[in-house]
Design an enzyme around this catalytic site. Sequence first.
Site, PDB file in Angstrom:
ATOM      1  N   VAL A  66       0.838  -1.207   0.000  1.00  0.00           N
ATOM      2  CA  VAL A  66       0.000   0.000   0.000  1.00  0.00           C
ATOM      3  C   VAL A  66       0.873   1.256   0.000  1.00  0.00           C
ATOM      4  O   VAL A  66       0.631   2.194  -0.768  1.00  0.00           O
ATOM      5  CB  VAL A  66      -0.961   0.016   1.216  1.00  0.00           C
ATOM      6  CG1 VAL A  66      -1.796   1.294   1.232  1.00  0.00           C
ATOM      7  CG2 VAL A  66      -1.879  -1.206   1.187  1.00  0.00           C
ATOM      8  N   GLY A  67       1.910   1.265   0.854  1.00  0.00           N
ATOM      9  CA  GLY A  67       2.759   2.452   0.954  1.00  0.00           C
ATOM     10  C   GLY A  67       3.449   2.783  -0.357  1.00  0.00           C
ATOM     11  O   GLY A  67       3.473   3.943  -0.802  1.00  0.00           O
ATOM     12  N   ASP A 116      10.952   2.306   5.856  1.00  0.00           N
ATOM     13  CA  ASP A 116      10.582   0.943   6.264  1.00  0.00           C
ATOM     14  C   ASP A 116      11.666   0.417   7.205  1.00  0.00           C
ATOM     15  O   ASP A 116      12.794   0.910   7.203  1.00  0.00           O
ATOM     16  CB  ASP A 116      10.449   0.037   5.025  1.00  0.00           C
ATOM     17  CG  ASP A 116       9.522  -1.149   5.259  1.00  0.00           C
ATOM     18  OD1 ASP A 116       8.367  -1.114   4.785  1.00  0.00           O
ATOM     19  OD2 ASP A 116       9.950  -2.116   5.953  1.00  0.00           O
ATOM     20  N   ARG A 135      -3.888  -8.605   6.448  1.00  0.00           N
ATOM     21  CA  ARG A 135      -4.512  -9.899   6.760  1.00  0.00           C
ATOM     22  C   ARG A 135      -4.283 -10.909   5.638  1.00  0.00           C
ATOM     23  O   ARG A 135      -3.963 -10.538   4.503  1.00  0.00           O
ATOM     24  CB  ARG A 135      -6.000  -9.727   7.045  1.00  0.00           C
ATOM     25  CG  ARG A 135      -6.844  -9.213   5.924  1.00  0.00           C
ATOM     26  CD  ARG A 135      -8.330  -9.248   6.290  1.00  0.00           C
ATOM     27  NE  ARG A 135      -9.107  -8.317   5.498  1.00  0.00           N
ATOM     28  CZ  ARG A 135     -10.433  -8.309   5.465  1.00  0.00           C
ATOM     29  NH1 ARG A 135     -11.118  -9.163   6.194  1.00  0.00           N
ATOM     30  NH2 ARG A 135     -11.068  -7.423   4.717  1.00  0.00           N
ATOM     31  N   ASN A 190      -0.235  -4.751  15.156  1.00  0.00           N
ATOM     32  CA  ASN A 190      -0.215  -3.417  14.551  1.00  0.00           C
ATOM     33  C   ASN A 190      -0.308  -2.272  15.562  1.00  0.00           C
ATOM     34  O   ASN A 190       0.222  -1.186  15.319  1.00  0.00           O
ATOM     35  CB  ASN A 190      -1.321  -3.308  13.495  1.00  0.00           C
ATOM     36  CG  ASN A 190      -0.951  -4.082  12.232  1.00  0.00           C
ATOM     37  OD1 ASN A 190       0.155  -4.610  12.130  1.00  0.00           O
ATOM     38  ND2 ASN A 190      -1.851  -4.152  11.267  1.00  0.00           N
ATOM     39  N   VAL A 248      -3.547   4.346   8.040  1.00  0.00           N
ATOM     40  CA  VAL A 248      -4.069   3.358   7.087  1.00  0.00           C
ATOM     41  C   VAL A 248      -4.054   1.948   7.700  1.00  0.00           C
ATOM     42  O   VAL A 248      -4.933   1.133   7.427  1.00  0.00           O
ATOM     43  CB  VAL A 248      -3.244   3.386   5.778  1.00  0.00           C
ATOM     44  CG1 VAL A 248      -3.792   2.399   4.748  1.00  0.00           C
ATOM     45  CG2 VAL A 248      -3.213   4.792   5.188  1.00  0.00           C
ATOM     46  N   ARG A 254     -15.043   1.447  -3.932  1.00  0.00           N
ATOM     47  CA  ARG A 254     -15.530   0.078  -4.217  1.00  0.00           C
ATOM     48  C   ARG A 254     -17.045   0.089  -4.410  1.00  0.00           C
ATOM     49  O   ARG A 254     -17.580  -0.585  -5.301  1.00  0.00           O
ATOM     50  CB  ARG A 254     -15.149  -0.860  -3.064  1.00  0.00           C
ATOM     51  CG  ARG A 254     -13.676  -1.169  -3.056  1.00  0.00           C
ATOM     52  CD  ARG A 254     -13.312  -2.178  -1.978  1.00  0.00           C
ATOM     53  NE  ARG A 254     -11.899  -2.497  -2.043  1.00  0.00           N
ATOM     54  CZ  ARG A 254     -11.139  -2.719  -0.987  1.00  0.00           C
ATOM     55  NH1 ARG A 254     -11.646  -2.687   0.230  1.00  0.00           N
ATOM     56  NH2 ARG A 254      -9.862  -3.006  -1.133  1.00  0.00           N
ATOM     57  N   HIS A 262     -14.540   0.689   9.254  1.00  0.00           N
ATOM     58  CA  HIS A 262     -13.896   0.064   8.085  1.00  0.00           C
ATOM     59  C   HIS A 262     -13.708  -1.423   8.399  1.00  0.00           C
ATOM     60  O   HIS A 262     -12.598  -1.915   8.555  1.00  0.00           O
ATOM     61  CB  HIS A 262     -12.563   0.766   7.812  1.00  0.00           C
ATOM     62  CG  HIS A 262     -11.807   0.183   6.652  1.00  0.00           C
ATOM     63  ND1 HIS A 262     -12.273   0.180   5.370  1.00  0.00           N
ATOM     64  CD2 HIS A 262     -10.594  -0.436   6.605  1.00  0.00           C
ATOM     65  CE1 HIS A 262     -11.395  -0.406   4.567  1.00  0.00           C
ATOM     66  NE2 HIS A 262     -10.366  -0.794   5.305  1.00  0.00           N
TER      67      HIS A 262
END
Length: 311
Positions: free
Chosen positions: A11-12, A32, A82, A95, A118, A151, A175
């Site tokens: 994602v990043g 990272d 996940r 997390n 996020v 979506r 979410h």
Amino acid sequence: MKVTIVGAGNVGATCADVISYRGIASEVVLLDIKEGFAEGKAMDIMQCATTTGFNTRVIGSTNDYTKTAGSDVVVITSGIPRKPGMTREELIGINAGIVKSVSDNVLEHSPEAIIVVVSNPMDTMTYLTLKATGLPKNRIIGMGGALDSSRFKYFLSTALDRPANDVQGMVIGGHGDTTMIPLTRLASYNGSPVSNFLAQDVLDKVAADTMVGGATLTGLLGTSAWYAPGASVAYLVDSILNDQKKMIPCSVLLEGEYGQEDICMGVPCLIGKNGIEAIVDVNLDDKEKALFSKSADAVRNMNDALKSVLA
Ligand SMILES: NC(=O)C1=CN([C@@H]2O[C@H](COP(=O)(O)OP(=O)(O)OC[C@H]3O[C@@H](n4cnc5c(N)ncnc54)[C@H](O)[C@@H]3O)[C@@H](O)[C@H]2O)C=CC1
Ligand SMILES: O=C([O-])CC(=O)C(=O)O
């Protein structure tokens, strides 16, 4: 304008790619903990500059936060995604610790930054960041509703067999697979209610598919999605950096709005240079209000798991 993205994974890195390709920021720092990983992603993105024609400077950093200093926006995408069969909520144990330490580190070097959270479970991670940093609510924005709404519009456009950009609609609430609330009643096809074109059973299926949109992709991909998530973060960052004041559903601290207190959940927000500039009341009907309250109960339940992290 400078954007830092902590977590140079799927994602990043996608977010960095979209931000640079679209020229949303002049500088992007990818950070990272994996040695050399962010540097590699940054170099790969920078090698698109002449073929796709952008001028953003993207740099990578292995856990060196001095390179992130003076960022206007910091995006937190660090943490585990996940696997098929899991819920987002199952990620909280790992997390929460990552998000808390990352938010402490970024603020040390960018004390004025707006933080976009996020990592999942996103509403709970947003609440954690807010409580751990003590920042005002306008500077902590959880990204989920932008993605869920894109979506929703995709599934509506597929059912209508019309372009997604002719469809308007929003998803609010948590979410999560069971906590999202696609606002079908308010969705439109170029200004006409979608119920003029689609039967109720089709609309119900669109809503159900939207709610499990992330789980469906996780099942297909073996890990969670990244193209639409990364692009959704970039869309949000664009509205902040360029003060667009777009109305985007975001997870934000509620203080009485939508009948809730002391919880971060997705509601329509005006997003500009100050982050969350206003929360918009879209006048939910009684059924939608009941769904929102049920969603809040589930998110609050998850937030209880943070007690040890925040102690
Ligand atoms: N809110 C939303 O709409 C969405 C949220 N997500 C969430 O975003 C997170 C990231 O997902 P992906 O990019 O697919 O995972 P990924 O595994 O591809 O990337 C995560 C990166 O975080 C890094 N990382 C871990 N701990 C770190 C630390 N302390 N400091 C810096 N970096 C660290 C890892 O080395 C890894 O490169 C997940 O929690 C996922 O569930 C994903 C999609 C949408
Ligand atoms: O499904 C996941 O775990 C990742 C995510 O939040 C999404 O794609 O909506």
